[in-house]
Design a protein around this motif. Structure first.
Motif, PDB file in Angstrom:
ATOM      1  N   ILE A 172      73.183  88.853  17.000  1.00 21.39           N
ATOM      2  CA  ILE A 172      72.948  89.381  15.650  1.00 21.39           C
ATOM      3  C   ILE A 172      72.898  88.237  14.634  1.00 21.39           C
ATOM      4  O   ILE A 172      72.055  88.227  13.723  1.00 21.39           O
ATOM      5  N   GLN A 173      73.785  87.266  14.797  1.00 24.19           N
ATOM      6  CA  GLN A 173      73.816  86.142  13.865  1.00 24.19           C
ATOM      7  C   GLN A 173      72.535  85.313  13.962  1.00 24.19           C
ATOM      8  O   GLN A 173      71.977  84.882  12.945  1.00 24.19           O
ATOM      9  N   ARG A 174      72.045  85.112  15.187  1.00 21.03           N
ATOM     10  CA  ARG A 174      70.793  84.369  15.363  1.00 21.03           C
ATOM     11  C   ARG A 174      69.619  85.121  14.761  1.00 21.03           C
ATOM     12  O   ARG A 174      68.727  84.519  14.147  1.00 21.03           O
ATOM     13  N   LEU A 175      69.601  86.434  14.927  1.00 25.38           N
ATOM     14  CA  LEU A 175      68.566  87.262  14.304  1.00 25.38           C
ATOM     15  C   LEU A 175      68.611  87.105  12.787  1.00 25.38           C
ATOM     16  O   LEU A 175      67.573  86.902  12.137  1.00 25.38           O
ATOM     17  N   ALA A 176      69.813  87.188  12.232  1.00 26.14           N
ATOM     18  CA  ALA A 176      69.967  87.090  10.779  1.00 26.14           C
ATOM     19  C   ALA A 176      69.566  85.710  10.263  1.00 26.14           C
ATOM     20  O   ALA A 176      68.918  85.588   9.212  1.00 26.14           O
ATOM     21  N   LEU A 223      58.011  90.200   8.221  1.00 27.58           N
ATOM     22  CA  LEU A 223      59.449  90.263   8.472  1.00 27.58           C
ATOM     23  C   LEU A 223      59.786  91.479   9.335  1.00 27.58           C
ATOM     24  O   LEU A 223      60.571  91.381  10.283  1.00 27.58           O
ATOM     25  N   ARG A 224      59.181  92.606   9.002  1.00 28.63           N
ATOM     26  CA  ARG A 224      59.455  93.812   9.793  1.00 28.63           C
ATOM     27  C   ARG A 224      58.915  93.669  11.222  1.00 28.63           C
ATOM     28  O   ARG A 224      59.547  94.109  12.177  1.00 28.63           O
ATOM     29  N   GLN A 225      57.742  93.026  11.358  1.00 25.68           N
ATOM     30  CA  GLN A 225      57.194  92.789  12.694  1.00 25.68           C
ATOM     31  C   GLN A 225      58.150  91.943  13.528  1.00 25.68           C
ATOM     32  O   GLN A 225      58.317  92.187  14.737  1.00 25.68           O
ATOM     33  N   TYR A 226      58.783  90.965  12.893  1.00 28.86           N
ATOM     34  CA  TYR A 226      59.746  90.127  13.606  1.00 28.86           C
ATOM     35  C   TYR A 226      60.929  90.962  14.100  1.00 28.86           C
ATOM     36  O   TYR A 226      61.361  90.837  15.254  1.00 28.86           O
ATOM     37  N   VAL A 227      61.437  91.844  13.236  1.00 27.87           N
ATOM     38  CA  VAL A 227      62.567  92.696  13.625  1.00 27.87           C
ATOM     39  C   VAL A 227      62.159  93.649  14.749  1.00 27.87           C
ATOM     40  O   VAL A 227      62.920  93.878  15.700  1.00 27.87           O
ATOM     41  N   VAL A 228      60.948  94.190  14.679  1.00 29.70           N
ATOM     42  CA  VAL A 228      60.452  95.101  15.730  1.00 29.70           C
ATOM     43  C   VAL A 228      60.370  94.357  17.061  1.00 29.70           C
ATOM     44  O   VAL A 228      60.789  94.882  18.106  1.00 29.70           O
ATOM     45  N   ARG A 229      59.845  93.130  17.053  1.00 27.53           N
ATOM     46  CA  ARG A 229      59.743  92.346  18.300  1.00 27.53           C
ATOM     47  C   ARG A 229      61.123  92.064  18.876  1.00 27.53           C
ATOM     48  O   ARG A 229      61.319  92.119  20.095  1.00 27.53           O
ATOM     49  N   TRP A 230      62.073  91.748  18.000  1.00 26.15           N
ATOM     50  CA  TRP A 230      63.431  91.486  18.470  1.00 26.15           C
ATOM     51  C   TRP A 230      64.016  92.744  19.121  1.00 26.15           C
ATOM     52  O   TRP A 230      64.654  92.656  20.180  1.00 26.15           O
ATOM     53  N   CYS A 231      63.807  93.892  18.526  1.00 24.95           N
ATOM     54  CA  CYS A 231      64.303  95.149  19.100  1.00 24.95           C
ATOM     55  C   CYS A 231      63.630  95.444  20.441  1.00 24.95           C
ATOM     56  O   CYS A 231      64.278  95.950  21.371  1.00 24.95           O
ATOM     57  N   CYS A 232      62.338  95.144  20.546  1.00 20.91           N
ATOM     58  CA  CYS A 232      61.641  95.333  21.825  1.00 20.91           C
ATOM     59  C   CYS A 232      62.258  94.458  22.903  1.00 20.91           C
ATOM     60  O   CYS A 232      62.421  94.893  24.054  1.00 20.91           O
ATOM     61  N   ALA A 275      72.364 100.607  23.759  1.00 28.30           N
ATOM     62  CA  ALA A 275      72.531 101.548  22.645  1.00 28.30           C
ATOM     63  C   ALA A 275      71.366 101.404  21.669  1.00 28.30           C
ATOM     64  O   ALA A 275      71.006 100.294  21.282  1.00 28.30           O
ATOM     65  N   ARG A 276      70.771 102.560  21.272  1.00 33.26           N
ATOM     66  CA  ARG A 276      69.613 102.528  20.375  1.00 33.26           C
ATOM     67  C   ARG A 276      69.843 103.346  19.112  1.00 33.26           C
ATOM     68  O   ARG A 276      68.896 103.690  18.410  1.00 33.26           O
ATOM     69  N   GLU A 277      71.092 103.652  18.816  1.00 36.30           N
ATOM     70  CA  GLU A 277      71.388 104.442  17.617  1.00 36.30           C
ATOM     71  C   GLU A 277      70.820 103.754  16.375  1.00 36.30           C
ATOM     72  O   GLU A 277      71.106 102.586  16.120  1.00 36.30           O
ATOM     73  N   GLY A 278      70.051 104.502  15.608  1.00 38.16           N
ATOM     74  CA  GLY A 278      69.474 103.958  14.380  1.00 38.16           C
ATOM     75  C   GLY A 278      68.154 103.262  14.584  1.00 38.16           C
ATOM     76  O   GLY A 278      67.423 103.005  13.618  1.00 38.16           O
ATOM     77  N   GLY A 279      67.826 102.898  15.842  1.00 37.22           N
ATOM     78  CA  GLY A 279      66.553 102.267  16.154  1.00 37.22           C
ATOM     79  C   GLY A 279      66.307 100.991  15.354  1.00 37.22           C
ATOM     80  O   GLY A 279      67.236 100.285  14.940  1.00 37.22           O
ATOM     81  N   VAL A 280      65.038 100.703  15.110  1.00 39.52           N
ATOM     82  CA  VAL A 280      64.649  99.505  14.352  1.00 39.52           C
ATOM     83  C   VAL A 280      65.228  99.550  12.943  1.00 39.52           C
ATOM     84  O   VAL A 280      65.643  98.516  12.395  1.00 39.52           O
ATOM     85  N   GLU A 281      65.285 100.761  12.356  1.00 37.17           N
ATOM     86  CA  GLU A 281      65.743 100.884  10.970  1.00 37.17           C
ATOM     87  C   GLU A 281      67.153 100.338  10.787  1.00 37.17           C
ATOM     88  O   GLU A 281      67.475  99.791   9.725  1.00 37.17           O
ATOM     89  N   ARG A 282      67.990 100.498  11.791  1.00 39.07           N
ATOM     90  CA  ARG A 282      69.375 100.010  11.697  1.00 39.07           C
ATOM     91  C   ARG A 282      69.401  98.516  11.397  1.00 39.07           C
ATOM     92  O   ARG A 282      70.093  98.062  10.476  1.00 39.07           O
ATOM     93  N   TYR A 283      68.627  97.752  12.159  1.00 37.24           N
ATOM     94  CA  TYR A 283      68.633  96.295  11.989  1.00 37.24           C
ATOM     95  C   TYR A 283      67.808  95.878  10.780  1.00 37.24           C
ATOM     96  O   TYR A 283      68.153  94.918  10.071  1.00 37.24           O
ATOM     97  N   TRP A 284      66.728  96.604  10.505  1.00 36.27           N
ATOM     98  CA  TRP A 284      65.890  96.298   9.342  1.00 36.27           C
ATOM     99  C   TRP A 284      66.683  96.447   8.049  1.00 36.27           C
ATOM    100  O   TRP A 284      66.685  95.553   7.192  1.00 36.27           O
ATOM    101  N   LEU A 285      67.396  97.557   7.892  1.00 31.74           N
ATOM    102  CA  LEU A 285      68.173  97.780   6.671  1.00 31.74           C
ATOM    103  C   LEU A 285      69.324  96.791   6.556  1.00 31.74           C
ATOM    104  O   LEU A 285      69.641  96.308   5.464  1.00 31.74           O
ATOM    105  N   LEU A 286      69.953  96.455   7.699  1.00 30.08           N
ATOM    106  CA  LEU A 286      71.045  95.474   7.688  1.00 30.08           C
ATOM    107  C   LEU A 286      70.553  94.119   7.194  1.00 30.08           C
ATOM    108  O   LEU A 286      71.182  93.489   6.321  1.00 30.08           O
TER     109      LEU A 286
END
Length: 285
Positions: A224-228, A244-253, A264-275
């Motif tokens: 998570i820290q590396r993603l951030a 930026l959103r494409q980057y988060v989507v690729r990371w989730c993939c 665990a996929r609770e919240g999906g991409v939106e969870r990490y995007w909003l964070l």
């Protein structure tokens, strides 16, 4: 013969810029060496081509984890920089690698060793993953014998490896064996901050995931820290919202891919995007 490349240090690791002729030579050498080693290296060493990689390591680990009580996760301190040339060449001889391949490896090892220390290997070179597997082949062999008893389980990705045990007695005995192999190979395990020893029910990090028996995988705090950090660098460079959103989507993939519902996929991409959006807003404020 390999010519002297431009060797430089990146984050404490040796890197090299090869000429086109050397790239072709190394590609041929890599193919030849891989063919020689295909049946000689352990299937429990998963970073090699056709051995399954990160996701196979995790699938196997999650399958057996509930059967074991104790876990040790290790990685080798400064692995590439610490590789002893003489020890590695002995490993190649033990695996009956051809003289032609050994000669190329000797040249490859000598390139970053301008002070003739007999240590160190280029990171990111075409031969490095194979040689990284060979260096710890003795550990794989010792662990394979333990796996056959049914009381120990083991998996390795380059120099990161996990050992599971059913009893405290077998756990302690296996730890002694691991340290003995490390001494023979002239390698040192990372200290406590990068290792974990304890009960499996506590949970532990491995290959970017938080692992716990009978629970779905979660991204580790480090992941998570590396993603951030990466997101923040892109944001500060003025990269637009779409990219930026494409980057988060690729990371989730990457996070979910190849693990068939084990993450665990609770919240999906939106969870990490909003964070990440919230964090970047706070840091810019």
């Amino acid at each position: 013969m390999l010519t002297q490349p431009a060797v430089f240090s990146l984050d404490g690791r040796f890197m090299a810029r090869w000429c086109e002729e050397d790239k072709r030579t190394l590609a041929c050498a890599q193919s030849a060496l891989a063919a020689e080693l295909r049946t000689k290296l352990s299937p429990y060493c998963t970073h090699l081509k056709h051995h399954g990689g990160v996701k196979r390591s995790l699938r196997l680990l999650m399958r057996v984890l509930p059967e074991f009580c104790y876990v040790a996760r290790f990685d080798v301190a400064r692995y590439y920089e610490s590789i002893d040339h003489a020890v590695l060449l002995r490993q190649l001889q033990r695996l009956q690698v051809s003289q032609a391949s050994q000669l190329i490896v000797q040249q490859y090892l000598a390139l970053p060793d301008r002070r003739n220390t007999g240590k160190g290997m280029i990171a990111g070179g075409s031969l490095s993953p194979l040689l990284g597997a060979v260096m710890l082949a003795s550990l794989d062999q010792v662990m394979a014998a333990e796996i056959r008893t049914g009381r120990i389980w083991y998996i390795r990705y380059m120099d990161d490896f996990v050992v599971l045990a059913k009893t405290r007695h077998h756990f302690r005995r296996t730890m002694k064996q691991i340290h003995a192999v490390m001494r023979q190979l002239k390698l040192t395990l990372h200290r406590k901050q990068k290792c974990f020893i304890g009960k499996t029910t506590t949970g532990f990090d491995f290959l970017g995931y938080q692992v716990c028996p009978r629970q779905r995988l979660q991204p580790s705090v480090v992941s998570i820290q590396r993603l951030a950090d990466r997101y923040r660098r892109l944001y500060e460079r003025g990269v637009g919202v779409v990219r930026l959103r494409q980057y988060v989507v690729r990371w989730c993939c990457w996070l979910w891919g190849g693990l068939q519902g084990r993450v665990a996929r609770e919240g999906g991409v939106e969870r990490y995007w909003l964070l990440l959006r919230a964090e970047s807003t706070l840091s810019s404020g």
